[in-house]
Design a protein around this motif. Structure first.
Motif, PDB file in Angstrom:
ATOM      1  N   ALA A  57      31.300  25.909  41.084  1.00 14.11           N
ATOM      2  CA  ALA A  57      31.857  27.119  40.478  1.00 14.11           C
ATOM      3  C   ALA A  57      33.382  27.077  40.470  1.00 14.11           C
ATOM      4  O   ALA A  57      34.018  27.419  39.474  1.00 14.11           O
ATOM      5  N   ASN A  88      26.687  41.961  36.889  1.00 12.81           N
ATOM      6  CA  ASN A  88      27.207  41.951  35.525  1.00 12.81           C
ATOM      7  C   ASN A  88      27.258  43.355  34.965  1.00 12.81           C
ATOM      8  O   ASN A  88      28.219  43.760  34.347  1.00 12.81           O
ATOM      9  N   LEU A 136      30.082  45.866  36.014  1.00 14.51           N
ATOM     10  CA  LEU A 136      31.300  45.836  35.197  1.00 14.51           C
ATOM     11  C   LEU A 136      31.246  46.901  34.101  1.00 14.51           C
ATOM     12  O   LEU A 136      32.153  47.712  33.942  1.00 14.51           O
ATOM     13  N   ALA A 178      39.369  44.239  36.739  1.00 15.62           N
ATOM     14  CA  ALA A 178      39.396  42.939  36.085  1.00 15.62           C
ATOM     15  C   ALA A 178      39.615  43.111  34.598  1.00 15.62           C
ATOM     16  O   ALA A 178      40.406  42.406  33.980  1.00 15.62           O
ATOM     17  N   LEU A 179      38.899  44.078  34.011  1.00 15.43           N
ATOM     18  CA  LEU A 179      39.015  44.226  32.576  1.00 15.43           C
ATOM     19  C   LEU A 179      40.362  44.816  32.185  1.00 15.43           C
ATOM     20  O   LEU A 179      41.079  44.271  31.350  1.00 15.43           O
ATOM     21  N   ALA A 181      43.446  42.751  34.237  1.00 16.72           N
ATOM     22  CA  ALA A 181      43.510  41.303  34.084  1.00 16.72           C
ATOM     23  C   ALA A 181      43.416  40.883  32.622  1.00 16.72           C
ATOM     24  O   ALA A 181      44.234  40.105  32.137  1.00 16.72           O
ATOM     25  N   VAL A 182      42.441  41.419  31.889  1.00 19.61           N
ATOM     26  CA  VAL A 182      42.259  40.942  30.530  1.00 19.61           C
ATOM     27  C   VAL A 182      43.367  41.445  29.617  1.00 19.61           C
ATOM     28  O   VAL A 182      43.956  40.688  28.850  1.00 19.61           O
ATOM     29  N   ASP A 219      46.356  38.513  32.934  1.00 19.86           N
ATOM     30  CA  ASP A 219      46.647  38.252  34.339  1.00 19.86           C
ATOM     31  C   ASP A 219      45.597  37.283  34.908  1.00 19.86           C
ATOM     32  O   ASP A 219      44.624  37.696  35.531  1.00 19.86           O
ATOM     33  N   TRP A 220      45.795  35.966  34.695  1.00 22.79           N
ATOM     34  CA  TRP A 220      44.707  35.047  35.047  1.00 22.79           C
ATOM     35  C   TRP A 220      44.472  34.844  36.531  1.00 22.79           C
ATOM     36  O   TRP A 220      43.342  34.629  36.945  1.00 22.79           O
ATOM     37  N   LEU A 276      42.137  37.577  37.377  1.00 22.18           N
ATOM     38  CA  LEU A 276      40.832  37.386  36.749  1.00 22.18           C
ATOM     39  C   LEU A 276      40.029  36.307  37.480  1.00 22.18           C
ATOM     40  O   LEU A 276      38.852  36.495  37.797  1.00 22.18           O
ATOM     41  N   THR A 329      38.734  37.772  40.730  1.00 20.16           N
ATOM     42  CA  THR A 329      37.584  38.666  40.611  1.00 20.16           C
ATOM     43  C   THR A 329      36.324  37.884  40.254  1.00 20.16           C
ATOM     44  O   THR A 329      35.255  38.144  40.801  1.00 20.16           O
ATOM     45  N   VAL A 330      36.466  36.910  39.350  1.00 16.89           N
ATOM     46  CA  VAL A 330      35.298  36.104  39.006  1.00 16.89           C
ATOM     47  C   VAL A 330      34.770  35.416  40.257  1.00 16.89           C
ATOM     48  O   VAL A 330      33.566  35.387  40.515  1.00 16.89           O
ATOM     49  N   PHE A 340      32.835  37.792  42.454  1.00 17.13           N
ATOM     50  CA  PHE A 340      31.505  38.024  41.890  1.00 17.13           C
ATOM     51  C   PHE A 340      30.573  36.862  42.230  1.00 17.13           C
ATOM     52  O   PHE A 340      29.448  37.056  42.652  1.00 17.13           O
ATOM     53  N   ILE A 341      31.075  35.642  42.040  1.00 18.55           N
ATOM     54  CA  ILE A 341      30.244  34.475  42.337  1.00 18.55           C
ATOM     55  C   ILE A 341      29.901  34.434  43.819  1.00 18.55           C
ATOM     56  O   ILE A 341      28.755  34.174  44.204  1.00 18.55           O
ATOM     57  N   TYR A 370      27.185  36.814  44.567  1.00 19.31           N
ATOM     58  CA  TYR A 370      25.905  36.323  44.054  1.00 19.31           C
ATOM     59  C   TYR A 370      25.325  35.259  44.975  1.00 19.31           C
ATOM     60  O   TYR A 370      24.169  35.316  45.388  1.00 19.31           O
TER      61      TYR A 370
END
Lengths: 319, 310
Positions: free
Chosen positions: A19, A256, A259, A274-275, A278-279, A283-284, A287, A290-291, A294-295, A298
């Motif tokens: 990941a 998912n 969000l 994040a949305l 970041a988007v 703002d990478w 982002l 946050t990704v 989430f991973i 999970y």
């Protein structure tokens, strides 16, 4: 058991490495991060300034080096600095993750309570109207887009009926489960938990049907045990294993949805951050952070589910 | 009863107390039985989706992108002040909701079809290869699928859109990347079973090359399963596409999609509900029909799959 745990841990480690590599390649596949940082400025930017920024974000090093630095900082829970707000990503995520976790928790509880009881009900009353209505609700849950059911819930219960607030969290004061606090959570949790409850319901139903058909249930019935005692004590206790363990995975899947639900109900969770931050601000680091969170959630859910499954059902360990 | 129909007069029937259902009831009952055996309603819904998507241009009464502030929030025709000019009313920019729905159907259809086809091909191929070869190839492919399924799709999609900019091409790539993984696991386990069949051994002894064995001997055995998985995945694909559009990461703006219609409409929910309710209901109906058809196909073509997938 020890061997099983080690094997699972290794495979989860590999998943995490995969990941991180994936996210890293993703953030480097696109245009130069510097361009994203500078945006569409019309002002002439000097090369020195660009180099300065590049050095500040460590972008002047080679790619493997950058990857190594990134992973090493992830291990220390340091996810770099947000470009938009110049705060550490870690702090931003910490500020907002409680909302997401509470939402997920509430939805999970809803999904389990509703899914299990509906599953049992429809298995016991197989072929009756109870069964059909429970299955229809489950079909609905799996087909309804959450961004729409959320909006419809607001329209019906907040705007027309006025039972619940239409969104945002208001002031969360005093005892967390008091009605003044709780009422903000009810609609979002139901909207998020409904599809998951559909999955749990279907699993409970099929495993319950299988158990109710077994010999020891017939024996219990034959020796005169009451109907509901048979269902609860003999049936459900054995049937509950697969739905409960897969409930963990299911909930992770429905992150998912968190969000989307956060956005509709304007809850300040990490999905919303994040949305919006970041988007829209390109703002990478935020982002990517946050990704990764989430991973992480999970994968740890999946790990716990695996262990639980192996503890409850020894056959799994030797597969 | 059905085999020996005895003709009786009305008086005889009255005397014997035989009550026959009137023809309407009989037909309704037959229709009910038919709809229990064949997914009629879902088929009608899916048929009209395809029809709407293909003939969106000639069918649409208005330009789906042009509106006018004077025509803002016109009510649907059954309202007192509604007109049949805009059957389902107009949205906040005065654009015809019905025409936008038709063109939205086209987008959903195209995206789902392309994503599904590529997912079908890639997923089935990888599943067969993984199951047939075993060993480290199998290990690598299963591992990739594991990692892939652990990725939060919407977030990853947002990252991609941020990096590469919004476009139809990117959307198709994203959807295709979502479509392939469900195939791999099930096709792999199916291949593991078929691999042990005597006819595969015979083919090997007869000197067939590996690609030939895979295509001529294994593929026909898994194709049914793949079709079933395909129908069960389309619904999720359409939901994902709608969610992406809703988040503003789908097809770029002037093209109407069902997801973006809900997104635009929800800010005006209290003044006009129709631009929000109809596209969402359309997604719901289509996904529901797809899931229903998928379940039905699974029970028909491959009942054993029920245990694997539930």
């Amino acid at each position: 058991m020890a061997r099983f745990l080690v094997r699972r841990a290794i495979s989860i480690f590999i998943s995490l490495i995969g990941a991180t590599v994936f996210i890293f390649i993703l953030t480097r596949l696109g245009p130069d991060p510097i361009d994203l940082y500078l945006g569409d400025t019309q002002v002439e930017v000097s090369q020195e300034f660009i180099d300065l920024v590049r050095a500040e974000f460590g972008l002047d090093r080679s790619l493997p080096e950058q990857y190594g630095i990134w992973v090493w900082s992830l291990l220390r829970f340091d996810m770099g600095q947000s470009i938009g707000s110049a705060r550490p990503v870690k702090d931003i995520i910490r500020d907002h993750i409680t909302v997401t976790l509470r939402l997920a928790m509430g939805a999970w509880i809803f999904a389990i309570v509703v899914g299990l009881s509906m599953g049992v009900l429809s298995a016991v009353k197989r072929g009756k109207s109870w069964d059909y209505s429970a299955r229809t609700l489950a079909l609905f849950g799996q087909a309804i887009p959450q961004f729409w059911s959320g909006v419809m819930a607001i329209l019906l219960f907040a705007v027309i009926l006025g039972w619940f607030p239409a969104g945002t969290l208001g002031k969360q004061e005093g005892f967390p489960l008091a009605w003044t606090n709780l009422r903000y959570w009810i609609l979002p949790c139901i909207v998020l938990g409904w599809p998951a409850s559909a999955g749990i319901m279907r699993l409970t139903r099929s495993s319950m049907l299988e158990i109710l058909d077994s010999e020891y249930i017939k024996l219990a019935r034959a020796k005169g045990v009451g109907t509901w005692t048979v269902i609860w004590k003999h049936g459900l206790r054995n049937a509950v294993i697969p739905p409960l363990t897969s409930a963990l995975i299911l909930m992770a899947d429905y992150l998912n949805g968190a969000l989307v639900v956060e956005i509709i109900f304007s809850l300040p969770g990490i999905g919303q951050v994040a949305l919006q931050q970041a988007v829209y601000d390109n703002d990478w680091p935020l982002l990517a952070g946050t990704v990764f969170v989430f991973i992480g959630i999970y994968v740890s859910f999946a790990f716990v589910a695996d262990i639980l499954y192996a503890l409850i059902d020894p056959r799994i360990r030797y597969q | 009863m059905n085999t020996t129909q005895i003709e009786r007069t009305q008086i005889e029937r009255d005397l014997l107390g035989i009550r026959e259902d009137p023809p309407v009831v009989r037909e309704l009952r037959a229709a009910w039985r038919f709809s229990r055996r064949w997914p009629t309603l879902p088929m009608i819904i899916l048929g009209s989706l395809i029809f709407a998507g293909v003939f969106a241009g000639p069918l649409a009464p208005h330009d789906e992108r042009a509106g006018g502030i004077r025509e803002r929030h016109t009510t649907p025709f059954w309202f007192a002040d509604g007109s049949t000019n805009h059957i389902l009313g107009t949205d906040h920019a005065g654009r015809d909701v019905f025409s936008r729905l038709l063109f939205g159907a086209r987008i959903s259809l195209v995206v789902a079809a392309i994503a599904l086809t590529s997912g079908f091909l890639v997923g089935t191929t990888m599943g067969i290869i993984s199951g047939y070869s075993g060993g480290w190839v199998d290990e690598v492919i299963t591992r990739i699928v594991d990692v892939w399924q652990a990725l939060p799709f919407l977030m990853v999609a947002l990252v991609m859109v941020l990096l590469f900019g919004q476009s139809l091409k990117l959307l198709l790539i994203l959807m295709a990347s979502l479509a392939w993984s469900p195939f791999v696991r099930v096709i792999r386990s199916q291949t593991l079973v078929i691999k042990t069949e005597p006819y595969v051994d015979l083919a090997r002894v007869a000197g067939c090359s590996v690609p030939r064995i895979l295509i001529r001997h294994i593929l026909p055995g898994v194709v049914n399963t793949a079709v079933v998985i395909a129908t069960l995945t389309v619904g999720n694909l359409i939901l994902a596409e709608a969610a992406l559009s809703f988040l503003g990461a789908g097809v770029p703006a002037p093209t109407p999609t069902w997801g973006s219609m809900v997104q635009e409409g929800r800010n005006h929910l209290t003044t006009a509900w129709w631009p929000t309710v109809f596209p969402g209901a359309a997604i719901f109906a289509v996904v529901m029909s797809l899931n229903f058809t998928g379940d039905w196909l699974r029970d028909r073509l491959d009942p054993r799959l029920r245990q694997l997938m539930d």
